[in-house]
Design a protein around this motif. Structure first.
Motif, PDB file in Angstrom:
ATOM      1  N   PHE A 126      51.858  42.183  53.190  1.00  0.00           N
ATOM      2  CA  PHE A 126      51.758  43.046  52.008  1.00  0.00           C
ATOM      3  C   PHE A 126      50.949  42.377  50.894  1.00  0.00           C
ATOM      4  N   LEU A 127      51.097  41.046  50.764  1.00  0.00           N
ATOM      5  CA  LEU A 127      50.415  40.335  49.693  1.00  0.00           C
ATOM      6  C   LEU A 127      48.909  40.273  49.912  1.00  0.00           C
ATOM      7  N   ARG A 128      48.491  40.076  51.161  1.00  0.00           N
ATOM      8  CA  ARG A 128      47.066  39.851  51.427  1.00  0.00           C
ATOM      9  C   ARG A 128      46.182  41.030  50.987  1.00  0.00           C
ATOM     10  N   PRO A 129      46.499  42.288  51.386  1.00  0.00           N
ATOM     11  CA  PRO A 129      45.636  43.394  50.915  1.00  0.00           C
ATOM     12  C   PRO A 129      45.702  43.587  49.407  1.00  0.00           C
ATOM     13  N   LEU A 130      46.879  43.358  48.800  1.00  0.00           N
ATOM     14  CA  LEU A 130      46.982  43.473  47.347  1.00  0.00           C
ATOM     15  C   LEU A 130      46.111  42.426  46.655  1.00  0.00           C
ATOM     16  N   ALA A 131      46.178  41.198  47.165  1.00  0.00           N
ATOM     17  CA  ALA A 131      45.397  40.117  46.564  1.00  0.00           C
ATOM     18  C   ALA A 131      43.910  40.410  46.665  1.00  0.00           C
ATOM     19  N   ARG A 132      43.472  40.921  47.817  1.00  0.00           N
ATOM     20  CA  ARG A 132      42.048  41.209  47.993  1.00  0.00           C
ATOM     21  C   ARG A 132      41.597  42.373  47.114  1.00  0.00           C
ATOM     22  N   THR A 133      42.511  43.322  46.885  1.00  0.00           N
ATOM     23  CA  THR A 133      42.197  44.418  45.961  1.00  0.00           C
ATOM     24  C   THR A 133      42.010  43.881  44.548  1.00  0.00           C
ATOM     25  N   PHE A 134      42.896  42.970  44.136  1.00  0.00           N
ATOM     26  CA  PHE A 134      42.774  42.367  42.808  1.00  0.00           C
ATOM     27  C   PHE A 134      41.464  41.601  42.659  1.00  0.00           C
ATOM     28  N   ILE A 135      41.022  40.930  43.732  1.00  0.00           N
ATOM     29  CA  ILE A 135      39.755  40.195  43.680  1.00  0.00           C
ATOM     30  C   ILE A 135      38.611  41.149  43.357  1.00  0.00           C
ATOM     31  N   ILE A 136      38.615  42.314  43.997  1.00  0.00           N
ATOM     32  CA  ILE A 136      37.566  43.314  43.739  1.00  0.00           C
ATOM     33  C   ILE A 136      37.654  43.821  42.302  1.00  0.00           C
ATOM     34  N   VAL A 137      38.884  44.143  41.859  1.00  0.00           N
ATOM     35  CA  VAL A 137      39.066  44.664  40.497  1.00  0.00           C
ATOM     36  C   VAL A 137      38.639  43.628  39.459  1.00  0.00           C
ATOM     37  N   ILE A 138      39.055  42.382  39.666  1.00  0.00           N
ATOM     38  CA  ILE A 138      38.721  41.324  38.707  1.00  0.00           C
ATOM     39  C   ILE A 138      37.209  41.103  38.662  1.00  0.00           C
ATOM     40  N   GLN A 139      36.570  41.208  39.819  1.00  0.00           N
ATOM     41  CA  GLN A 139      35.115  41.047  39.852  1.00  0.00           C
ATOM     42  C   GLN A 139      34.424  42.108  38.993  1.00  0.00           C
ATOM     43  N   VAL A 140      34.953  43.328  39.056  1.00  0.00           N
ATOM     44  CA  VAL A 140      34.391  44.411  38.237  1.00  0.00           C
ATOM     45  C   VAL A 140      34.661  44.142  36.763  1.00  0.00           C
ATOM     46  N   VAL A 141      35.903  43.756  36.437  1.00  0.00           N
ATOM     47  CA  VAL A 141      36.271  43.505  35.045  1.00  0.00           C
ATOM     48  C   VAL A 141      35.434  42.377  34.451  1.00  0.00           C
ATOM     49  N   LYS A 142      35.163  41.343  35.237  1.00  0.00           N
ATOM     50  CA  LYS A 142      34.468  40.174  34.703  1.00  0.00           C
ATOM     51  C   LYS A 142      32.995  40.432  34.426  1.00  0.00           C
ATOM     52  N   THR A 143      32.489  41.569  34.858  1.00  0.00           N
ATOM     53  CA  THR A 143      31.123  41.923  34.478  1.00  0.00           C
ATOM     54  C   THR A 143      31.036  42.276  33.002  1.00  0.00           C
ATOM     55  N   CYS A 144      32.212  42.508  32.377  1.00  0.00           N
ATOM     56  CA  CYS A 144      32.237  42.929  30.969  1.00  0.00           C
ATOM     57  C   CYS A 144      32.690  41.808  30.028  1.00  0.00           C
ATOM     58  N   VAL A 145      33.007  40.643  30.568  1.00  0.00           N
ATOM     59  CA  VAL A 145      33.471  39.537  29.721  1.00  0.00           C
ATOM     60  C   VAL A 145      32.367  38.492  29.634  1.00  0.00           C
ATOM     61  N   PRO A 146      32.409  37.622  28.615  1.00  0.00           N
ATOM     62  CA  PRO A 146      31.387  36.579  28.483  1.00  0.00           C
ATOM     63  C   PRO A 146      31.274  35.730  29.750  1.00  0.00           C
ATOM     64  N   ARG A 147      30.057  35.345  30.096  1.00  0.00           N
ATOM     65  CA  ARG A 147      29.796  34.655  31.351  1.00  0.00           C
ATOM     66  C   ARG A 147      30.521  33.314  31.444  1.00  0.00           C
ATOM     67  N   ARG A 148      30.667  32.633  30.308  1.00  0.00           N
ATOM     68  CA  ARG A 148      31.303  31.313  30.310  1.00  0.00           C
ATOM     69  C   ARG A 148      32.793  31.381  30.001  1.00  0.00           C
ATOM     70  N   TRP A 149      33.377  32.568  30.029  1.00  0.00           N
ATOM     71  CA  TRP A 149      34.816  32.700  29.759  1.00  0.00           C
ATOM     72  C   TRP A 149      35.609  31.950  30.818  1.00  0.00           C
ATOM     73  N   SER A 150      36.428  31.007  30.385  1.00  0.00           N
ATOM     74  CA  SER A 150      37.168  30.177  31.344  1.00  0.00           C
ATOM     75  C   SER A 150      38.372  29.548  30.664  1.00  0.00           C
ATOM     76  N   HIS A 151      39.459  29.426  31.417  1.00  0.00           N
ATOM     77  CA  HIS A 151      40.676  28.773  30.930  1.00  0.00           C
ATOM     78  C   HIS A 151      41.221  27.875  32.047  1.00  0.00           C
ATOM     79  N   SER A 152      40.433  26.887  32.421  1.00  0.00           N
ATOM     80  CA  SER A 152      40.773  26.032  33.553  1.00  0.00           C
ATOM     81  C   SER A 152      42.065  25.251  33.327  1.00  0.00           C
ATOM     82  N   LYS A 153      42.238  24.701  32.146  1.00  0.00           N
ATOM     83  CA  LYS A 153      43.446  23.907  31.884  1.00  0.00           C
ATOM     84  C   LYS A 153      44.703  24.774  31.987  1.00  0.00           C
ATOM     85  N   LEU A 154      44.655  25.980  31.411  1.00  0.00           N
ATOM     86  CA  LEU A 154      45.797  26.890  31.497  1.00  0.00           C
ATOM     87  C   LEU A 154      46.033  27.295  32.954  1.00  0.00           C
ATOM     88  N   LEU A 155      44.960  27.573  33.687  1.00  0.00           N
ATOM     89  CA  LEU A 155      45.087  27.912  35.102  1.00  0.00           C
ATOM     90  C   LEU A 155      45.851  26.838  35.855  1.00  0.00           C
TER      91      LEU A 155
END
Length: 298
Positions: free
Chosen positions: A54-83
């Motif tokens: 159940f997790l695998r298809p959900l996770a892959r769907t989120f990857i697609i959604v996040i990829q679309v969303v990140k086209t609208c955010v600054p290119r260098r947006w990153s929070h590595s330490k928080l991650l």
């Protein structure tokens, strides 16, 4: 038997043979028993059997959604330490002891593999080993640093080989001094009531988070680093004069990058490939110790 996984505790029934027992007893791969036992205990868990599908298809769907969303955010947006703080928190509270142990081992084994290649190559290069002793050590952005180390190593090694006009080849005597079992104990891993999540499920869950909180460049570099498993395997095979061992180290051709959708699955293959290579080097180190000193090990 107490604390034994079901595939060992239940014994052998010829009328209903346990596939996990067959994989544990099989010796066609060089994994030591304690590693194979931890790997199969994690792989045969209820979490992987019932939750992962159940997790695998959900996770892959989120990857697609996040990829679309990140086209609208600054290119260098990153929070590595928080991650990395979130990843360490999640590993300590929800991930199985076996999975956490294998994750920490991976950093040590990867560092040893690069040190082995550096020590035996015909050119001199330095490495930057990452060897976390506990989960909190991962907060120091170790996942990102692990990927950077790998690409920097390949670049520096091959620049030095090109400058010297030489190719990788087996040395007269192979140096295995850096190959050892990491000083990590499965017994020291967190064992709370919620530490049930298997390795593959955890990776599938964490991959979209990894994508969300890093830049596109960092995420693509991380997923493309998985293509270098064969590259590292080829280096080791050339140094050992034993290309047949490369069969156990594979994750896709390095010149054919795959999409990020299968990053979770391929990351598990990456971990297993590293364990296989380390096991092969450990076996050859033991064989060198048993051989006459005048005989080169290639």
């Amino acid at each position: 038997m107490k604390n034994e996984p079901d595939f060992l505790a239940d014994g052998y029934d010829p009328a209903d043979p346990n596939p996990w027992l067959a994989l544990y007893l099989d010796r066609s791969t060089p994994l030591p028993d304690k590693v194979k036992k931890a790997w199969l205990t994690d792989s045969s868990s209820g979490s992987r059997q019932y939750l992962l599908p159940f997790l695998r298809p959900l996770a892959r769907t989120f990857i697609i959604v996040i990829q679309v969303v990140k086209t609208c955010v600054p290119r260098r947006w990153s929070h590595s330490k928080l991650l990395h703080r979130i990843l360490a928190w999640g590993l300590k509270r929800f991930v199985s002891p076996e999975a956490n142990w294998l994750i920490l081992r991976h950093f040590h084994l990867g560092a040893q593999a690069l040190s082995f290649i550096a020590a035996n190559s015909p050119v001199r290069i330095t490495t930057t080993p990452l060897e976390p002793l506990e989960i909190d050590d991962l907060k120091d952005e170790l996942f990102v640093k692990h990927d950077l180390n790998l690409f920097n190593f390949v670049i520096r090694l091959n620049q030095a080989l090109r400058d010297a006009g030489v190719e990788m080849h087996a040395p007269e005597h192979v140096d295995f001094s850096m190959i050892r079992d990491p000083d990590l104990r499965l017994e020291d891993m967190p064992r709370g009531k919620l530490n049930f999540l298997d390795l593959q499920s955890a990776i599938e869950l964490f991959t979209p988070l990894y994508q969300l909180m890093l830049t596109d460049n960092d995420f693509w570099r991380a997923t493309n680093s998985l293509q270098l498993d064969e590259t590292i395997g080829i280096y080791a095979a050339k140094l050992l004069g034993a290309p047949q061992h490369l069969i156990l180290v594979n994750n896709g051709h390095p010149l054919v990058p795959m999409t990020t959708l299968r990053a979770g699955y391929r990351l598990v293959l990456h971990g297993l490939s590293t364990e296989m290579l380390h096991s092969l080097l450990t076996e050859m180190k033991a064989a060198q110790g048993e051989a006459p000193h005048s005989t080169p090990i290639v």
